[in-house]
Write a protein that holds these residues in place. Sequence first.
Motif, PDB file in Angstrom:
ATOM      1  N   LEU A 267      43.536  26.534  54.251  1.00 46.32           N
ATOM      2  CA  LEU A 267      43.368  24.851  54.446  1.00 46.32           C
ATOM      3  C   LEU A 267      44.791  24.668  55.266  1.00 46.32           C
ATOM      4  N   ILE A 268      45.244  25.310  54.648  1.00 47.38           N
ATOM      5  CA  ILE A 268      47.309  25.164  55.497  1.00 47.38           C
ATOM      6  C   ILE A 268      46.439  26.425  56.571  1.00 47.38           C
ATOM      7  N   ARG A 269      46.517  27.416  56.802  1.00 44.57           N
ATOM      8  CA  ARG A 269      46.792  28.708  57.208  1.00 44.57           C
ATOM      9  C   ARG A 269      45.422  28.522  58.429  1.00 44.57           C
ATOM     10  N   ASP A 270      44.619  28.438  58.544  1.00 43.29           N
ATOM     11  CA  ASP A 270      43.132  28.188  59.376  1.00 43.29           C
ATOM     12  C   ASP A 270      43.917  27.131  60.732  1.00 43.29           C
ATOM     13  N   PRO A 271      44.408  25.741  60.052  1.00 41.74           N
ATOM     14  CA  PRO A 271      44.993  25.028  61.422  1.00 41.74           C
ATOM     15  C   PRO A 271      46.021  25.289  62.155  1.00 41.74           C
ATOM     16  N   LEU A 272      46.953  26.002  61.721  1.00 45.90           N
ATOM     17  CA  LEU A 272      48.260  26.857  62.104  1.00 45.90           C
ATOM     18  C   LEU A 272      47.753  27.627  62.978  1.00 45.90           C
ATOM     19  N   ALA A 273      46.815  28.651  63.197  1.00 44.47           N
ATOM     20  CA  ALA A 273      46.341  29.966  63.286  1.00 44.47           C
ATOM     21  C   ALA A 273      44.879  28.445  65.096  1.00 44.47           C
ATOM     22  N   ALA A 274      44.866  27.737  65.264  1.00 43.98           N
ATOM     23  CA  ALA A 274      44.081  26.944  65.393  1.00 43.98           C
ATOM     24  C   ALA A 274      44.560  26.697  66.410  1.00 43.98           C
ATOM     25  N   ARG A 275      45.502  25.159  65.737  1.00 37.38           N
ATOM     26  CA  ARG A 275      46.021  23.967  66.578  1.00 37.38           C
ATOM     27  C   ARG A 275      47.149  25.207  67.307  1.00 37.38           C
ATOM     28  N   TYR A 276      47.961  25.644  66.559  1.00 40.92           N
ATOM     29  CA  TYR A 276      49.266  26.051  67.475  1.00 40.92           C
ATOM     30  C   TYR A 276      49.360  27.591  67.528  1.00 40.92           C
ATOM     31  N   GLY A 277      48.149  28.387  67.359  1.00 38.27           N
ATOM     32  CA  GLY A 277      48.451  29.741  67.774  1.00 38.27           C
ATOM     33  C   GLY A 277      49.310  30.903  66.698  1.00 38.27           C
ATOM     34  N   ILE A 278      49.816  29.933  65.796  1.00 35.68           N
ATOM     35  CA  ILE A 278      50.543  30.443  64.597  1.00 35.68           C
ATOM     36  C   ILE A 278      49.659  31.924  63.785  1.00 35.68           C
ATOM     37  N   ASP A 279      49.259  33.118  64.183  1.00 41.91           N
ATOM     38  CA  ASP A 279      48.490  34.064  63.571  1.00 41.91           C
ATOM     39  C   ASP A 279      49.061  34.567  62.383  1.00 41.91           C
ATOM     40  N   THR A 280      48.216  35.659  61.973  1.00 37.72           N
ATOM     41  CA  THR A 280      48.704  36.245  60.277  1.00 37.72           C
ATOM     42  C   THR A 280      50.240  36.844  61.088  1.00 37.72           C
ATOM     43  N   LYS A 281      50.473  37.380  61.903  1.00 43.13           N
ATOM     44  CA  LYS A 281      51.875  37.965  62.945  1.00 43.13           C
ATOM     45  C   LYS A 281      53.035  36.819  63.045  1.00 43.13           C
ATOM     46  N   GLY A 282      52.585  35.788  62.989  1.00 44.77           N
ATOM     47  CA  GLY A 282      53.610  35.229  62.956  1.00 44.77           C
ATOM     48  C   GLY A 282      53.918  34.351  61.725  1.00 44.77           C
ATOM     49  N   LEU A 283      52.888  34.428  60.899  1.00 44.70           N
ATOM     50  CA  LEU A 283      53.137  33.950  58.833  1.00 44.70           C
ATOM     51  C   LEU A 283      53.896  34.856  58.577  1.00 44.70           C
ATOM     52  N   ALA A 284      54.089  36.416  59.118  1.00 44.22           N
ATOM     53  CA  ALA A 284      54.773  37.375  58.511  1.00 44.22           C
ATOM     54  C   ALA A 284      56.325  37.190  59.190  1.00 44.22           C
ATOM     55  N   LEU A 285      56.534  36.272  59.558  1.00 43.73           N
ATOM     56  CA  LEU A 285      57.603  36.466  60.688  1.00 43.73           C
ATOM     57  C   LEU A 285      58.485  35.609  59.612  1.00 43.73           C
ATOM     58  N   LEU A 286      57.659  34.438  59.517  1.00 46.65           N
ATOM     59  CA  LEU A 286      58.545  33.184  59.071  1.00 46.65           C
ATOM     60  C   LEU A 286      58.556  33.643  57.297  1.00 46.65           C
ATOM     61  N   ARG A 287      58.334  33.942  57.366  1.00 44.69           N
ATOM     62  CA  ARG A 287      58.097  34.818  55.418  1.00 44.69           C
ATOM     63  C   ARG A 287      59.480  35.673  55.320  1.00 44.69           C
ATOM     64  N   ARG A 288      59.412  35.880  56.382  1.00 48.30           N
ATOM     65  CA  ARG A 288      60.507  37.115  55.956  1.00 48.30           C
ATOM     66  C   ARG A 288      62.362  37.236  56.252  1.00 48.30           C
ATOM     67  N   SER A 289      61.944  35.736  56.729  1.00 40.80           N
ATOM     68  CA  SER A 289      63.243  35.081  57.961  1.00 40.80           C
ATOM     69  C   SER A 289      63.709  34.397  56.832  1.00 40.80           C
ATOM     70  N   PRO A 290      65.559  34.481  56.537  1.00 40.49           N
ATOM     71  CA  PRO A 290      66.704  33.977  56.159  1.00 40.49           C
ATOM     72  C   PRO A 290      66.489  32.742  57.163  1.00 40.49           C
ATOM     73  N   PHE A 291      66.685  31.517  55.898  1.00 41.08           N
ATOM     74  CA  PHE A 291      66.963  30.491  56.404  1.00 41.08           C
ATOM     75  C   PHE A 291      67.512  29.583  56.456  1.00 41.08           C
ATOM     76  N   ARG A 292      67.938  27.819  56.909  1.00 38.08           N
ATOM     77  CA  ARG A 292      68.205  26.889  56.246  1.00 38.08           C
ATOM     78  C   ARG A 292      67.682  25.293  56.551  1.00 38.08           C
ATOM     79  N   LEU A 293      67.267  24.445  56.049  1.00 40.21           N
ATOM     80  CA  LEU A 293      66.895  23.311  55.608  1.00 40.21           C
ATOM     81  C   LEU A 293      67.342  22.549  55.803  1.00 40.21           C
ATOM     82  N   ARG A 294      67.867  21.854  56.799  1.00 42.67           N
ATOM     83  CA  ARG A 294      68.730  20.626  56.847  1.00 42.67           C
ATOM     84  C   ARG A 294      67.910  18.723  57.323  1.00 42.67           C
ATOM     85  N   LEU A 295      67.658  18.037  56.520  1.00 43.50           N
ATOM     86  CA  LEU A 295      67.820  16.825  56.684  1.00 43.50           C
ATOM     87  C   LEU A 295      68.485  16.070  57.002  1.00 43.50           C
ATOM     88  N   GLN A 296      67.989  15.193  58.366  1.00 45.11           N
ATOM     89  CA  GLN A 296      69.638  14.156  58.607  1.00 45.11           C
ATOM     90  C   GLN A 296      69.033  12.682  59.019  1.00 45.11           C
TER      91      GLN A 296
END
Length: 459
Positions: A267-296
């Motif tokens: 239910l999450i993956r399908d809209p990411l691919a259809a609406r934003y063009g984030i396909d399986t290859k793009g998800l792989a990039l997201l998954r393996r990246s070190p990150f920092r998330l901030r809320l200000q």
Amino acid sequence: MGSPTAALALPRLPRRLPLPPLPLTTVTLLLLLLLPGLALWRWPRPRAQGLEQLMAVSSLLQSFPASPERPVPALWSERLGEATATRLWREQRRTWWQFWGPHTDGGAYLVVQENAGAGAGRPLPADALRVGNLLVVAPDPLSRRLLQDQLRPDQRAGRGLFSACLPRLETGQGVFWNASGLGALVGPLAPLLEAYQEGCLSLSLQSSEVRWRGEASDRPAAVGPAGSLRSPDLPAPSRPPLPADQLLELQGSSLEQLFRGLLARQLIRDPLAARYGIDTKGLALLRRSPFRLRLQPQATGPFQASLELQVAVGPDRQGWRQLLLGLAKALQAQGLEDGPGSTTTSQAQAATWSRQDGVVLGGWRWIGESGPSPQLLLFLGPVPGRWQPMAIAGTSAPASGELWLRVRPRGLDQLGLLPEPMPELVRRADQLWMEAVPGESASGGAGLSWLKGRLQVSR
């Protein structure tokens, strides 16, 4: 004549027939089948005691040390009546508990330990039942009947996470939860915490701080690894508190830790691919990246807070450029406009996306894009006033599999950004620190995390 013994002729024994050859694999298979059965017959696993039976049917269970010098808790008075609650509270010298059933939509059950011999002779309070040496008082007759139907007197003693949590809950103040309990506490944030869907913590009070340590698993304890758990020596988090211009900071060695629960859902993956063009290859990039998330927090403008996600791109910069190019086209197709300073080519250094009335909704910025360690800052809300590279190695960054969290709960609560069921103590806290460190059981099972943290409350 010789002796009878000498004359007695013994029959000749036939020669031993050779045994048919038995393949090594067959011998191994027989051993694998027979040895566990013999072990269970010789050393059967003991039956679960009262508290462990309750853990198996609860979504959230809390333990409390006896403190008869303090006022009678409201739960005691509600379940036992004022007079009985006062008498039993003054007599209580051992740990007591409260828990919620598997669906979390009913009231809390009260659990107290009965004195040997004395408790058995007393009549049961209304809506109560005995589970081993424990007296359990349900919130209503229906809850009592449901609990009685769910209990399994033949339940065997647990192993792995269950065996580690039980001592915590028997001897001091602690909490046990499963996926239902976690979902009730954090609401829509539950998919982000899938790695910690079941676990327990020991709690302690030190001056104005509540500290905790424990373990959590990404699977139910009932199907977790057998064997004891290797508890490391984890000091309490010592990083500085969040400044006033930040509400939350979460750091991890890969976005897989954060998005695994979400991205596992079609239910999450399908809209990411259809609406934003984030396909399986793009998800792989997201998954393996070190990150920092901030809320200000945002004192002015249309947003209460802005969200910033900074990722270490590493050698995948070309893949990220292609992902951003596809994302830019998708945003344009949805009616958003390029803001000032945007460049949406494959070499885009920055992008800002606005509504038709000019309000900036978000965008991205490259940090050191042409250097050896490029990073990407993606944001929702106004353009960040400043940005700098984040540490991705050493003592100032999480190691592989680790997750670091700093929060100002009171600030979040003032903006209405904390889930409703969050305990009042958390809502009033000035600062919260937590770290998750990957671990394994003695038998080598994965999916386990060690948790440590502290909560600071103003006096």
